[in-house]
Write an enzyme that holds these catalytic residues in place. Structure first.
Site, PDB file in Angstrom:
ATOM      1  N   VAL A 179     -17.460  33.018 -52.706  1.00  0.00           N
ATOM      2  CA  VAL A 179     -17.627  32.023 -51.678  1.00  0.00           C
ATOM      3  C   VAL A 179     -19.061  31.982 -51.229  1.00  0.00           C
ATOM      4  O   VAL A 179     -19.771  31.004 -50.852  1.00  0.00           O
ATOM      5  CB  VAL A 179     -16.513  32.023 -50.972  1.00  0.00           C
ATOM      6  CG1 VAL A 179     -16.647  31.025 -49.679  1.00  0.00           C
ATOM      7  CG2 VAL A 179     -15.252  31.976 -51.474  1.00  0.00           C
ATOM      8  N   ARG A 185      -4.684  18.439 -56.773  1.00  0.00           N
ATOM      9  CA  ARG A 185      -4.688  19.309 -57.928  1.00  0.00           C
ATOM     10  C   ARG A 185      -3.194  19.390 -58.643  1.00  0.00           C
ATOM     11  O   ARG A 185      -2.445  19.068 -58.171  1.00  0.00           O
ATOM     12  CB  ARG A 185      -5.204  20.591 -57.638  1.00  0.00           C
ATOM     13  CG  ARG A 185      -6.700  20.574 -57.343  1.00  0.00           C
ATOM     14  CD  ARG A 185      -7.221  21.984 -56.796  1.00  0.00           C
ATOM     15  NE  ARG A 185      -6.501  22.526 -55.518  1.00  0.00           N
ATOM     16  CZ  ARG A 185      -6.746  23.482 -55.006  1.00  0.00           C
ATOM     17  NH1 ARG A 185      -7.479  24.438 -55.498  1.00  0.00           N
ATOM     18  NH2 ARG A 185      -6.097  23.933 -53.923  1.00  0.00           N
ATOM     19  N   VAL A 227     -13.677  29.426 -44.505  1.00  0.00           N
ATOM     20  CA  VAL A 227     -13.239  29.286 -45.859  1.00  0.00           C
ATOM     21  C   VAL A 227     -11.900  30.351 -46.186  1.00  0.00           C
ATOM     22  O   VAL A 227     -10.975  30.126 -46.848  1.00  0.00           O
ATOM     23  CB  VAL A 227     -14.051  29.618 -46.978  1.00  0.00           C
ATOM     24  CG1 VAL A 227     -13.573  29.292 -48.298  1.00  0.00           C
ATOM     25  CG2 VAL A 227     -15.137  28.551 -46.756  1.00  0.00           C
ATOM     26  N   ALA A 228     -11.881  31.411 -45.225  1.00  0.00           N
ATOM     27  CA  ALA A 228     -10.780  32.441 -45.279  1.00  0.00           C
ATOM     28  C   ALA A 228      -9.558  31.997 -44.682  1.00  0.00           C
ATOM     29  O   ALA A 228      -8.724  33.174 -44.772  1.00  0.00           O
ATOM     30  CB  ALA A 228     -11.395  33.613 -44.594  1.00  0.00           C
ATOM     31  N   ILE A 229      -9.500  30.908 -44.326  1.00  0.00           N
ATOM     32  CA  ILE A 229      -8.316  30.481 -43.548  1.00  0.00           C
ATOM     33  C   ILE A 229      -6.945  30.704 -44.382  1.00  0.00           C
ATOM     34  O   ILE A 229      -5.864  31.016 -43.858  1.00  0.00           O
ATOM     35  CB  ILE A 229      -8.341  29.127 -42.845  1.00  0.00           C
ATOM     36  CG1 ILE A 229      -7.218  28.951 -41.933  1.00  0.00           C
ATOM     37  CG2 ILE A 229      -8.348  28.013 -44.225  1.00  0.00           C
ATOM     38  CD1 ILE A 229      -7.217  29.537 -40.813  1.00  0.00           C
ATOM     39  N   ASP A 230      -6.896  30.583 -45.609  1.00  0.00           N
ATOM     40  CA  ASP A 230      -5.726  30.739 -46.551  1.00  0.00           C
ATOM     41  C   ASP A 230      -5.303  32.168 -46.624  1.00  0.00           C
ATOM     42  O   ASP A 230      -4.294  32.455 -47.322  1.00  0.00           O
ATOM     43  CB  ASP A 230      -5.819  30.053 -47.745  1.00  0.00           C
ATOM     44  CG  ASP A 230      -7.149  30.664 -48.658  1.00  0.00           C
ATOM     45  OD1 ASP A 230      -7.700  31.492 -48.288  1.00  0.00           O
ATOM     46  OD2 ASP A 230      -7.558  30.057 -49.853  1.00  0.00           O
ATOM     47  N   LEU A 270     -13.172  38.295 -48.010  1.00  0.00           N
ATOM     48  CA  LEU A 270     -11.994  38.287 -48.743  1.00  0.00           C
ATOM     49  C   LEU A 270     -11.319  39.732 -48.752  1.00  0.00           C
ATOM     50  O   LEU A 270     -12.246  40.820 -48.894  1.00  0.00           O
ATOM     51  CB  LEU A 270     -12.359  37.854 -50.076  1.00  0.00           C
ATOM     52  CG  LEU A 270     -11.206  38.206 -51.287  1.00  0.00           C
ATOM     53  CD1 LEU A 270     -10.096  37.124 -50.935  1.00  0.00           C
ATOM     54  CD2 LEU A 270     -11.815  37.935 -52.522  1.00  0.00           C
ATOM     55  N   HIS A 293      -1.204  33.836 -51.785  1.00  0.00           N
ATOM     56  CA  HIS A 293      -1.657  34.052 -50.526  1.00  0.00           C
ATOM     57  C   HIS A 293      -0.375  34.356 -49.322  1.00  0.00           C
ATOM     58  O   HIS A 293      -0.478  33.780 -48.146  1.00  0.00           O
ATOM     59  CB  HIS A 293      -2.409  32.801 -49.809  1.00  0.00           C
ATOM     60  CG  HIS A 293      -3.730  32.648 -50.636  1.00  0.00           C
ATOM     61  ND1 HIS A 293      -4.841  33.488 -50.869  1.00  0.00           N
ATOM     62  CD2 HIS A 293      -4.007  31.568 -51.377  1.00  0.00           C
ATOM     63  CE1 HIS A 293      -5.777  32.953 -51.723  1.00  0.00           C
ATOM     64  NE2 HIS A 293      -5.433  31.746 -52.022  1.00  0.00           N
ATOM     65  N   TYR A 332      -1.462  30.029 -56.755  1.00  0.00           N
ATOM     66  CA  TYR A 332      -1.987  30.880 -55.579  1.00  0.00           C
ATOM     67  C   TYR A 332      -0.853  31.022 -54.435  1.00  0.00           C
ATOM     68  O   TYR A 332      -0.378  30.022 -54.131  1.00  0.00           O
ATOM     69  CB  TYR A 332      -3.080  29.849 -54.945  1.00  0.00           C
ATOM     70  CG  TYR A 332      -4.337  29.745 -55.938  1.00  0.00           C
ATOM     71  CD1 TYR A 332      -5.155  31.159 -56.144  1.00  0.00           C
ATOM     72  CD2 TYR A 332      -4.767  28.722 -56.411  1.00  0.00           C
ATOM     73  CE1 TYR A 332      -6.271  31.048 -56.710  1.00  0.00           C
ATOM     74  CE2 TYR A 332      -5.778  28.648 -57.202  1.00  0.00           C
ATOM     75  CZ  TYR A 332      -6.586  29.792 -57.579  1.00  0.00           C
ATOM     76  OH  TYR A 332      -7.650  29.455 -58.290  1.00  0.00           O
ATOM     77  N   ASN A 337      -6.953  24.476 -48.314  1.00  0.00           N
ATOM     78  CA  ASN A 337      -7.040  24.196 -49.740  1.00  0.00           C
ATOM     79  C   ASN A 337      -8.205  23.073 -50.079  1.00  0.00           C
ATOM     80  O   ASN A 337      -8.112  22.095 -50.519  1.00  0.00           O
ATOM     81  CB  ASN A 337      -5.544  23.264 -50.259  1.00  0.00           C
ATOM     82  CG  ASN A 337      -5.398  22.056 -49.570  1.00  0.00           C
ATOM     83  OD1 ASN A 337      -5.704  21.908 -48.452  1.00  0.00           O
ATOM     84  ND2 ASN A 337      -4.733  21.187 -50.295  1.00  0.00           N
ATOM     85  N   LYS A 350      -0.604  25.627 -55.476  1.00  0.00           N
ATOM     86  CA  LYS A 350      -0.549  26.224 -54.119  1.00  0.00           C
ATOM     87  C   LYS A 350       0.987  26.684 -54.184  1.00  0.00           C
ATOM     88  O   LYS A 350       1.889  26.486 -54.775  1.00  0.00           O
ATOM     89  CB  LYS A 350      -0.562  24.998 -53.151  1.00  0.00           C
ATOM     90  CG  LYS A 350      -1.966  24.588 -53.009  1.00  0.00           C
ATOM     91  CD  LYS A 350      -3.122  25.698 -52.771  1.00  0.00           C
ATOM     92  CE  LYS A 350      -3.180  26.371 -51.452  1.00  0.00           C
ATOM     93  NZ  LYS A 350      -4.049  27.358 -51.114  1.00  0.00           N
ATOM     94  N   GLU A 396      -4.693  34.804 -57.009  1.00  0.00           N
ATOM     95  CA  GLU A 396      -5.628  35.356 -56.404  1.00  0.00           C
ATOM     96  C   GLU A 396      -5.589  36.807 -56.302  1.00  0.00           C
ATOM     97  O   GLU A 396      -6.778  37.487 -55.945  1.00  0.00           O
ATOM     98  CB  GLU A 396      -5.680  34.729 -54.793  1.00  0.00           C
ATOM     99  CG  GLU A 396      -4.498  35.315 -53.972  1.00  0.00           C
ATOM    100  CD  GLU A 396      -3.206  34.859 -54.052  1.00  0.00           C
ATOM    101  OE1 GLU A 396      -2.163  35.347 -53.700  1.00  0.00           O
ATOM    102  OE2 GLU A 396      -2.894  33.899 -55.111  1.00  0.00           O
TER     103      GLU A 396
END
Length: 379
Positions: A187, A25, A275-278, A248, A104, A102, A308, A83, A126
């Site tokens: 999500v 991206r 999906v919550a790994i970040d 989240l 995180h 982002y 990502n 990122k 975020e």
């Protein structure tokens, strides 16, 4: 003493090429660059920054952006990224810089410490939060990640990809896959809706009856909503063919909802998409993976935990991201961060670090660093 980088307009905006593994991206589109140039701002785009999303340098140049080296892009007053900075980019962090991306930081404490050490002001997409609790800059990526979670999960259930050989939608006379989705936010809802659209049997779990009630009118297919509890998780998780973690905690580390013991009780070759790994992951056994090597098998269960996920569809993701970030970029660069925060109060919650201080409660807790009020940090 007030810092001019925060209290005055920023003359230049830098767009570095993303270097995180498999991240394709880019933080601006040519149309967005054109809007910024029209406002009298200098836009510096690193050569090749948009190539992964199918956007070439000449498109940015025609929009009025300057095509520059990595050092020149990072030399701008406002850095816009997708990122968090990677370790090799820490050398570019400065006190007279605002980075908007982002972050995180709860999941990536090294990044937080680097921002603090450099005195860099970090604004996290975020954690920008509206008064009603919505997260406008996270929402489009959450929507994409949720849809990808169901799509990827269906793919990984196929036997050639290490799965149990269950077709997600089943067929006449044969049961479909059971998909359990943890969390009914953006999500989770998108993951559940797409899985149900593929004719899976879907259980959407959340601790908020009100949230589930609000979604009830939009429910279609084999989709059931259930109020979550620890006992229910212990009973249901062993029955899942596909488990999607979609919880989240804005700015903080995701809670661990699925223990290693629960994973051990899952079916052989079943699939987890975390999906919550970040934000650290909501499954105890999850470890961050990449698009190149997306899965690992732990206790006979396929784990997909790419940090990502929307990077897999960089054109769609770039367009969706820039559509929501551009007004904030215009505000921060055009009027300075202090005035932008006044005009758009939701930006206050986006302040993660300011001049060596941590200004977000979730980040402060995760990093175990003293919290300062964001407005006190700005002044």
């Amino acid at each position: 003493m007030r810092s001019s980088v925060l209290s005055t307009p920023m003359a230049s905006i830098g767009v570095p090429t993303e270097i995180k593994a498999d991240e394709l991206r880019v933080a601006l589109t040519p149309d967005a660059a054109r809007e910024l140039v029209i406002q009298g701002l200098e836009v510096r785009v690193q050569s090749g920054a948009g190539a992964g999303a199918g956007i070439h340098d000449d498109a940015f140049a025609k929009a009025g952006a300057k095509i520059v080296s990595r050092q020149e892009a990072w030399g701008a007053h406002l850095i816009v990224k997708v990122k968090e900075p990677q370790e090799e980019e820490f050398q570019f962090l400065r006190k007279d810089m605002v980075i908007f991306t982002y972050l995180h930081l709860a999941a990536y404490p090294k990044v937080g410490k680097a921002l603090i050490a450099a005195g860099t002001t970090g604004v996290g997409y975020e954690t920008v939060q509206m008064e009603n609790g919505s997260l406008p800059l996270l929402a489009p990526m959450s929507e994409i990640a949720g849809r990808l979670a169901a799509q990827v999960g269906a793919h990984l259930l196929e036997r050639p990809h290490g799965g149990s050989g269950v077709l997600i939608g089943g067929c006449t006379g044969v049961r479909p896959a059971r998909v359990i989705v943890l969390g009914a936010g953006t999500v989770g809802w998108n993951a559940a809706r797409l899985a149900a659209g593929m004719d899976a049997e879907v259980l959407l779990l959340d601790r908020s009856p009100e949230r589930l009630r609000n979604l009830e009118a939009r429910r279609k297919g084999r989709l059931m909503s259930v109020v979550s509890s620890r006992g229910l998780l212990e009973r249901l998780i062993p029955t899942a063919d596909l488990l999607i973690g979609a919880v989240l905690t804005p700015g903080g580390r995701a809670p661990t909802l699925v223990t290693e013991q629960m994973v051990k009780q899952m079916k052989l070759n079943s699939v987890i998409v975390d999906v919550a790994i970040d934000q650290g992951g909501c499954v105890e056994t999850s470890r961050e993976t990449t698009h190149t090597n997306p899965t690992m098998s732990i206790h006979g269960v396929q784990h997909y935990a790419v940090g990502n996920m929307p990077g897999a569809v960089p054109f769609t993701s770039t367009e969706a991201l820039v559509s929501v970030t551009l007004p904030y970029i215009l505000g921060i660069a055009g009027r300075g961060l202090e005035e932008a925060v006044t005009e758009r109060p939701e930006l206050v919650s986006g302040l993660n670090t300011v001049r060596g201080s941590v200004c977000h409660p979730g980040v402060a807790k995760a990093l175990n660093i003293q919290l300062r009020h964001p407005m006190a940090c700005l002044r």
